[in-house]
Design a protein around this motif. Sequence first.
Motif, PDB file in Angstrom:
ATOM      1  N   ALA A  76       0.832  -1.201   0.000  1.00 54.84           N
ATOM      2  CA  ALA A  76       0.000   0.000   0.000  1.00 54.84           C
ATOM      3  C   ALA A  76       0.870   1.255   0.000  1.00 54.84           C
ATOM      4  O   ALA A  76       1.933   1.291   0.632  1.00 54.84           O
ATOM      5  CB  ALA A  76      -0.924   0.007   1.214  1.00 54.84           C
ATOM      6  N   ASP A  77       0.414   2.278  -0.703  1.00 57.02           N
ATOM      7  CA  ASP A  77       1.161   3.531  -0.801  1.00 57.02           C
ATOM      8  C   ASP A  77       1.249   4.279   0.522  1.00 57.02           C
ATOM      9  O   ASP A  77       2.117   5.124   0.702  1.00 57.02           O
ATOM     10  CB  ASP A  77       0.523   4.452  -1.852  1.00 57.02           C
ATOM     11  CG  ASP A  77       0.732   3.951  -3.267  1.00 57.02           C
ATOM     12  OD1 ASP A  77       1.660   3.139  -3.489  1.00 57.02           O
ATOM     13  OD2 ASP A  77      -0.039   4.362  -4.157  1.00 57.02           O
ATOM     14  N   ASP A  78       0.340   4.006   1.477  1.00 61.76           N
ATOM     15  CA  ASP A  78       0.322   4.751   2.735  1.00 61.76           C
ATOM     16  C   ASP A  78       1.357   4.267   3.747  1.00 61.76           C
ATOM     17  O   ASP A  78       1.443   4.793   4.849  1.00 61.76           O
ATOM     18  CB  ASP A  78      -1.076   4.727   3.350  1.00 61.76           C
ATOM     19  CG  ASP A  78      -1.545   3.328   3.732  1.00 61.76           C
ATOM     20  OD1 ASP A  78      -0.744   2.367   3.681  1.00 61.76           O
ATOM     21  OD2 ASP A  78      -2.737   3.197   4.077  1.00 61.76           O
ATOM     22  N   GLY A  79       2.170   3.268   3.393  1.00 66.30           N
ATOM     23  CA  GLY A  79       3.208   2.793   4.294  1.00 66.30           C
ATOM     24  C   GLY A  79       2.706   1.897   5.413  1.00 66.30           C
ATOM     25  O   GLY A  79       3.455   1.553   6.314  1.00 66.30           O
ATOM     26  N   SER A  80       1.444   1.485   5.367  1.00 69.37           N
ATOM     27  CA  SER A  80       0.859   0.668   6.424  1.00 69.37           C
ATOM     28  C   SER A  80       1.380  -0.763   6.428  1.00 69.37           C
ATOM     29  O   SER A  80       1.237  -1.471   7.417  1.00 69.37           O
ATOM     30  CB  SER A  80      -0.665   0.634   6.268  1.00 69.37           C
ATOM     31  OG  SER A  80      -1.003  -0.030   5.048  1.00 69.37           O
ATOM     32  N   GLY A  81       1.980  -1.190   5.324  1.00 67.42           N
ATOM     33  CA  GLY A  81       2.407  -2.578   5.201  1.00 67.42           C
ATOM     34  C   GLY A  81       1.323  -3.486   4.654  1.00 67.42           C
ATOM     35  O   GLY A  81       1.538  -4.670   4.471  1.00 67.42           O
ATOM     36  N   ASP A  82       0.126  -2.920   4.400  1.00 70.43           N
ATOM     37  CA  ASP A  82      -0.947  -3.710   3.795  1.00 70.43           C
ATOM     38  C   ASP A  82      -0.576  -4.063   2.364  1.00 70.43           C
ATOM     39  O   ASP A  82       0.213  -3.378   1.715  1.00 70.43           O
ATOM     40  CB  ASP A  82      -2.272  -2.930   3.787  1.00 70.43           C
ATOM     41  CG  ASP A  82      -2.871  -2.770   5.175  1.00 70.43           C
ATOM     42  OD1 ASP A  82      -2.371  -3.402   6.124  1.00 70.43           O
ATOM     43  OD2 ASP A  82      -3.845  -2.008   5.301  1.00 70.43           O
ATOM     44  N   LEU A  83      -1.160  -5.122   1.880  1.00 70.82           N
ATOM     45  CA  LEU A  83      -0.935  -5.591   0.518  1.00 70.82           C
ATOM     46  C   LEU A  83      -2.106  -5.138  -0.341  1.00 70.82           C
ATOM     47  O   LEU A  83      -3.263  -5.263   0.061  1.00 70.82           O
ATOM     48  CB  LEU A  83      -0.857  -7.121   0.544  1.00 70.82           C
ATOM     49  CG  LEU A  83      -0.274  -7.842  -0.631  1.00 70.82           C
ATOM     50  CD1 LEU A  83       1.197  -7.474  -0.809  1.00 70.82           C
ATOM     51  CD2 LEU A  83      -0.408  -9.343  -0.429  1.00 70.82           C
ATOM     52  N   ILE A  84      -1.819  -4.587  -1.507  1.00 66.09           N
ATOM     53  CA  ILE A  84      -2.851  -4.142  -2.438  1.00 66.09           C
ATOM     54  C   ILE A  84      -2.883  -5.103  -3.619  1.00 66.09           C
ATOM     55  O   ILE A  84      -1.847  -5.417  -4.207  1.00 66.09           O
ATOM     56  CB  ILE A  84      -2.584  -2.701  -2.939  1.00 66.09           C
ATOM     57  CG1 ILE A  84      -2.561  -1.722  -1.762  1.00 66.09           C
ATOM     58  CG2 ILE A  84      -3.592  -2.285  -4.001  1.00 66.09           C
ATOM     59  CD1 ILE A  84      -3.879  -1.570  -1.026  1.00 66.09           C
ATOM     60  N   LEU A  85      -4.082  -5.574  -3.941  1.00 66.43           N
ATOM     61  CA  LEU A  85      -4.289  -6.461  -5.082  1.00 66.43           C
ATOM     62  C   LEU A  85      -5.214  -5.755  -6.065  1.00 66.43           C
ATOM     63  O   LEU A  85      -6.233  -5.196  -5.663  1.00 66.43           O
ATOM     64  CB  LEU A  85      -4.950  -7.772  -4.647  1.00 66.43           C
ATOM     65  CG  LEU A  85      -4.365  -8.497  -3.439  1.00 66.43           C
ATOM     66  CD1 LEU A  85      -5.201  -9.723  -3.110  1.00 66.43           C
ATOM     67  CD2 LEU A  85      -2.925  -8.880  -3.689  1.00 66.43           C
TER      68      LEU A  85
END
Length: 175
Positions: A76-85
């Motif tokens: 994720a672009d917000d730096g949260s460490g989430d994965l974007i699919l």
Amino acid sequence: MIRLSLLSSPLYPDPNTDKGVHEFAWNVVADASMPAVLDEANRLNAAVLPAVPVFDPLAQLNPVDGVMVLDWVKLADDGSGDLILRVYEAVGGEAHARLAVNAALGKATVRECSIMEDARLDAELPAAFADGDPSVARTAQGAMLSLHPFQLATLRVSCGSDGGNTDGNESGSLR
């Protein structure tokens, strides 16, 4: 007989657009299904990275019916460490698939987000999840996706505090 046609860009705003020498790579895939054509297109357009180690994918789609493509997997672009699919339906029909995530993601959840990766979704656009409620976080492993013709969807996979955390990072992110 096969003819290859290439389009050039307009003269405005840059009159020098598309001038000069260009190289194109193309293949003919005879009598192929749409999934076979998409696989060949990905192979043709993928960069060759000889030093990358082999690893299991972080996410993949298990098709039920139709042609759904997992196009992007990124942080994720917000730096949260989430994965974007980013997924889309490729051939103009309905498509259904189950999401499979790597065991390293533990008890990850997934929810639909906008293409800008935020929670604001247009209520008039169809939801990507088969149950129709994009705002609810659900278990990522096995989540059922349902896309309409040519629909694009962006999904946010979050590990949370107890999922996928193997490096001591308290947030449980993929960073």
